[in-house]
Design a protein around this motif. Structure first.
Motif, PDB file in Angstrom:
ATOM      1  N   TYR A 132      -9.182 -10.716   6.830  1.00 36.09           N
ATOM      2  CA  TYR A 132      -8.461  -9.855   5.876  1.00 36.09           C
ATOM      3  C   TYR A 132      -9.379  -9.442   4.726  1.00 36.09           C
ATOM      4  CZ  TYR A 132      -4.217  -8.066   3.599  1.00 36.09           C
ATOM      5  OH  TYR A 132      -3.250  -7.254   3.049  1.00 36.09           O
ATOM      6  N   MET A 182      -7.733  -1.631   8.786  1.00 38.74           N
ATOM      7  CA  MET A 182      -8.162  -1.390   7.395  1.00 38.74           C
ATOM      8  C   MET A 182      -9.676  -1.523   7.295  1.00 38.74           C
ATOM      9  SD  MET A 182      -5.645  -3.363   4.760  1.00 38.74           S
ATOM     10  CE  MET A 182      -3.951  -3.560   5.242  1.00 38.74           C
ATOM     11  N   ALA A 186      -9.239   2.952   8.473  1.00 42.93           N
ATOM     12  CA  ALA A 186      -8.019   3.714   8.754  1.00 42.93           C
ATOM     13  C   ALA A 186      -7.061   3.557   7.575  1.00 42.93           C
ATOM     14  CB  ALA A 186      -7.369   3.198  10.032  1.00 42.93           C
ATOM     15  N   THR A 187      -6.137   4.512   7.452  1.00 37.57           N
ATOM     16  CA  THR A 187      -4.985   4.343   6.574  1.00 37.57           C
ATOM     17  C   THR A 187      -3.949   3.588   7.397  1.00 37.57           C
ATOM     18  OG1 THR A 187      -5.463   6.450   5.522  1.00 37.57           O
ATOM     19  CG2 THR A 187      -3.222   5.583   5.245  1.00 37.57           C
ATOM     20  N   VAL A 188      -3.445   2.482   6.870  1.00 39.42           N
ATOM     21  CA  VAL A 188      -2.626   1.598   7.702  1.00 39.42           C
ATOM     22  C   VAL A 188      -1.225   1.425   7.120  1.00 39.42           C
ATOM     23  CG1 VAL A 188      -2.427  -0.742   8.638  1.00 39.42           C
ATOM     24  CG2 VAL A 188      -4.670   0.363   8.531  1.00 39.42           C
ATOM     25  N   SER A 189      -0.219   1.653   7.958  1.00 39.66           N
ATOM     26  CA  SER A 189       1.161   1.356   7.576  1.00 39.66           C
ATOM     27  C   SER A 189       1.714   0.292   8.502  1.00 39.66           C
ATOM     28  CB  SER A 189       2.041   2.607   7.682  1.00 39.66           C
ATOM     29  OG  SER A 189       1.625   3.579   6.748  1.00 39.66           O
TER      30      SER A 189
ATOM     31  N   ARG B 169      -7.925  -0.984  -1.643  1.00 44.55           N
ATOM     32  CA  ARG B 169      -7.859  -2.063  -0.649  1.00 44.55           C
ATOM     33  C   ARG B 169      -8.748  -3.246  -1.001  1.00 44.55           C
ATOM     34  NH1 ARG B 169     -10.055   1.143   4.313  1.00 44.55           N
ATOM     35  NH2 ARG B 169     -11.650   1.431   2.704  1.00 44.55           N
ATOM     36  N   ILE B 171      -9.902  -7.063  -2.382  1.00 46.22           N
ATOM     37  CA  ILE B 171      -9.263  -8.364  -2.244  1.00 46.22           C
ATOM     38  C   ILE B 171      -8.765  -8.860  -3.595  1.00 46.22           C
ATOM     39  CG2 ILE B 171     -10.727  -8.899  -0.239  1.00 46.22           C
ATOM     40  CD1 ILE B 171     -11.563 -11.437  -1.944  1.00 46.22           C
ATOM     41  N   GLY B 174      -5.440  -4.747  -3.826  1.00 46.15           N
ATOM     42  CA  GLY B 174      -4.753  -4.050  -2.737  1.00 46.15           C
ATOM     43  C   GLY B 174      -4.334  -4.952  -1.587  1.00 46.15           C
ATOM     44  N   LYS B 175      -5.260  -5.770  -1.096  1.00 46.95           N
ATOM     45  CA  LYS B 175      -4.946  -6.573   0.087  1.00 46.95           C
ATOM     46  C   LYS B 175      -3.930  -7.681  -0.199  1.00 46.95           C
ATOM     47  CE  LYS B 175      -8.823  -5.337   3.003  1.00 46.95           C
ATOM     48  NZ  LYS B 175     -10.029  -5.791   3.714  1.00 46.95           N
ATOM     49  N   VAL B 190      -1.172   1.131   3.252  1.00 52.13           N
ATOM     50  CA  VAL B 190      -2.359   0.911   2.425  1.00 52.13           C
ATOM     51  C   VAL B 190      -3.325   2.074   2.626  1.00 52.13           C
ATOM     52  CG1 VAL B 190      -4.243  -0.660   1.859  1.00 52.13           C
ATOM     53  CG2 VAL B 190      -2.063  -1.584   2.673  1.00 52.13           C
ATOM     54  N   ALA B 191      -3.611   2.774   1.539  1.00 51.90           N
ATOM     55  CA  ALA B 191      -4.516   3.919   1.581  1.00 51.90           C
ATOM     56  C   ALA B 191      -5.828   3.556   0.900  1.00 51.90           C
ATOM     57  CB  ALA B 191      -3.878   5.110   0.875  1.00 51.90           C
TER      58      ALA B 191
END
Lengths: 288, 288
Positions: A132, A182, A186-189, B169, B171, B174-175, B190-191
């Motif tokens: 992550y 991520m 990529a843009t992640v939903s 994004r 740590i 965002g994450k 998450v953009a």
């Protein structure tokens, strides 16, 4: 009518397995036989089938394979002791505990008991956290999403700046999948069962990954024309036929590419498991 | 014209600090003074200011506070040694390393060196992994997103089934923010800077959280009327005025609630840091 490319997970898995077998041969020549241990608690027929097929595959590829079976009423301590023993067994490079566990056993506890360097499922919080955080270095990643990344790469699906929508938030699939995508910019939903208007979200997906366990949840109207659709589900319909979370026949007509069920994600997961066992064996040599 | 509720982070932080101070007093009566250590490498004026204000706040609340300062050219090993010493120091319950670190020091290495039970920033992969896996039990969580969750709760913002869009994004924000909101059963997007049509995504947000470091990135047309907007940014505009990532004056006219800059997320982050130091001190007693 233009139909989607059907992503051939079976063929790709065969290629990966061939490479894995080659690597096992090379390692065995160096006196390192990759070893995998599977822990199975209880009598669930599906779990028995999965563990047996993992074991058989490992043996076919030339690896050492151990199955530790325990009855349904086994105590948590007994499972933790078995893990401890495998952690210390230098001939075992990969340990996995077959889900589901009976209610008297705390899955979080079991996951954290496997030494991170042998956690072939990538469920240990330290491995999940490294993923992550997008840390560099060698660490295992959950096999289903890792296999999906391999498929996307093999079919040259662009990821950077693409909108990936993931339906399902398990630590087996959804969450590591989100992390991998991520990390690939990529843009992640991520949607779950609480999501209000699921179709409105999935319709935006350039890449749609579905892992809900709900047969044919995703109909044509959930999918943007030209999307790449990855179906992680595997269920039986009323007639006993294997189906996925995506209504394949309907979605095939508008997707750019789609995985079939069976023969899509399934074979890739087990091929990735084998591949990662070999990686763990290699990494164990690097770390001393 | 109806204007947004301005979320008063300063007021809320004061309430949290008052409670923290009370808890410190109670712990000191039990002969446990919560202790925090901050490691600062280099001469960055902003970093110096931040560490000093953290230290001052900890002292005001009755905690022990240590600052370890190192020159810009300090070796990684020196920092790792300092961490090891603090890991073993029973009077210290919380350790944080002020970002950014100079290039010769591997931030991943430093993050992983802090014992997870003293990792007050929640950056250790094991803590991040436990959060992402939504594990039960006590573990630290990154202070900025944890503080935002406290704000959302204080203003009774519903989360279940809501679409939360996070821009950025890291740590730090965002994450872990995405993890917390997934764990709260929100639908989470998450953009990042690779996102193609950012406004199209942010317009869908019931809750919009922005942490990009780009002043006034988010204009009115990026925001759905009635959204809750949380601004993590803090920059200086051409005139030296502090501004956020959100064009406050424009967005205030259509949002349901919005955090100001300054006085929003900032004070909550430091209050949460203090709160979590006390929690770590308490948890250290539970674990022996």
């Amino acid at each position: 009518m233009k139909m989607a490319i059907v992503i051939d997970g079976k063929k790709l898995a065969k290629q990966i397995n061939a490479r894995t077998q080659q690597q096992v041969t090379e390692l065995v020549e160096q006196k390192i036989q990759p070893g995998i241990a599977v822990i199975l608690v209880g009598e669930d027929p599906a779990s028995k089938m999965y563990t047996r097929s993992k074991q058989r595959k490992a043996e076919t590829l030339g690896m050492k394979s151990i199955l530790k079976e325990f009855p349904q009423d086994t105590s948590e301590q007994t499972v933790l002791n078995a893990i401890k023993e495998l952690n210390e067994d230098a001939s075992i490079h990969a340990i996995l505990v077959q889900a589901p566990l009976p209610p008297q056993i705390d899955a979080d506890m079991v996951t954290s008991a496997i030494v991170p360097s042998k956690d072939v499922d990538g469920f240990h919080p330290q491995n999940l956290g490294r993923l992550y955080a997008n840390q560099h270095g060698n660490y295992p990643v959950a096999c289903t999403p890792k296999g999906i990344m391999t498929m996307l790469a093999a079919y040259q699906v662009p990821l950077t700046g693409q909108h990936a929508v993931i339906v399902g938030r398990s630590i087996l699939v959804g969450k590591p999948m989100a992390a991998l995508l991520m990390n690939a910019d990529a843009t992640v939903s991520v949607a779950g069962h609480h999501t209000k208007d699921l179709a409105a979200l999935t319709q935006q997906a350039d890449i749609l990954i579905v892992a809900t366990g709900i047969g044919h949840l995703i109909k044509a109207e959930f999918v943007k024309p030209g999307a790449v659709v990855i179906d992680v589900g595997i269920e039986h319909d009323q007639d006993g036929k294997l189906i996925g979370d995506v209504d394949f026949d309907a979605v095939e007509k508008l997707a750019r590419a789609i995985t079939p069920v069976p023969g899509g994600v399934g074979p890739m997961t087990i091929a990735t498991l084998m591949q990662q066992t070999v990686e763990l064996a290699k990494w164990s040599q690097l770390n001393g």
